[in-house]
Design an enzyme around this catalytic site. Sequence first.
Site, PDB file in Angstrom:
ATOM      1  N   GLY A 219       0.845  -1.180   0.000  1.00  0.00           N
ATOM      2  CA  GLY A 219       0.000   0.000   0.000  1.00  0.00           C
ATOM      3  C   GLY A 219       0.881   1.230   0.000  1.00  0.00           C
ATOM      4  O   GLY A 219       1.990   1.198   0.535  1.00  0.00           O
ATOM      5  N   SER A 220       0.444   2.290  -0.612  1.00  0.00           N
ATOM      6  CA  SER A 220       1.236   3.507  -0.702  1.00  0.00           C
ATOM      7  C   SER A 220       0.314   4.694  -0.511  1.00  0.00           C
ATOM      8  O   SER A 220      -0.914   4.558  -0.488  1.00  0.00           O
ATOM      9  CB  SER A 220       1.923   3.603  -2.072  1.00  0.00           C
ATOM     10  OG  SER A 220       2.659   2.438  -2.364  1.00  0.00           O
TER      11      SER A 220
END
Length: 340
Positions: A219-220
């Site tokens: 996830g970013s």
Amino acid sequence: MFPLSRPMNCVGLATALVAFNVGAAPVQSAAADASAQIRRTSYGVPHIVAKDERGLGYGIGYAYAQDNLCLLANEVLTVSGERSRYLGAKGKTLEQRENLASDVFFAWLNTPAAVEAFLQAQPAPVQALLAGYASGYNRALAERRSQGLPAECGNGEWLRPISSEDLVRLTRRLLAEGGVGQFVEALAGAQPPTLASQQAPAGFAAALARQQRFATERGSNAVAVGAQRSANGRGLLLANPHFPWMGGMRFYQMQLTIPGQLDVMGAALPGLPVVNIGFNQHLAWTHTVDTSKHFTLYRLQLDPKDPTRYLLDGKSLPLTRQTVSVAVKAEDGSLSQVQR
């Protein structure tokens, strides 16, 4: 944060030029078809200047191999489906997959025909970048062999010069990472069912568990600030990719310049001669890993009269058989072919 209008001409560079040999002049390849100049900051970030894409790729491949020779060699071994040949079937990849399952998957994914078609579909500048990258890496490999390989390379038996096709294999792996790449064990464990047993193979459960971990671990995030809201009146972009610090998904920072044509700084994944996340004098860009489902799995019933056929919209259709062969090294060093 990446300011959108930041000048990038060798900001914060160390005074010494790091070239391919001792001295400050640009260095030609042995074939005299590519050259590049590499400067490094005090933190080791390479700033690479070349007159064309071939030379730029040459500089990128050389600089990357200086810093990550064994890492890239390991990734090439993986995407070529040759881990079992050199390291045995029960060893593990950096992602903790068994070598044999990994090799079966990449032998299936990266067939020679698929790789060649992918390479030929690229425009000439991209092909030049790839060819240059391979040449630069190969020069660094030859130099390190003569000087002594890093400890991470082990005995070096599995190291070899790379080609544009190897870089395409790496790219195809990255493209499949969030999709079919999550089902390596399921694909490797696939076999014709029988009427007595139509249970999903154990590899399918392992693949589902890996997919769930992928959704929770990856996830970013990114934050963009408009000029109207920033202190200096210029746009800002915060890129915060949550990619691993180790292995084939680790970003590598660099600046790439072709005078009058290209001037970009940012980060790239192993084997890619381009900046994936970065900025130039006019704009900045990033990307994120989200947790939405980009594919949907459907479970189809097998034909009760023939388990090698399945039912779709009331019709019985045949399963497609594809045999994949992988070379496996035994404990005594002998090689045998394992088919799936």
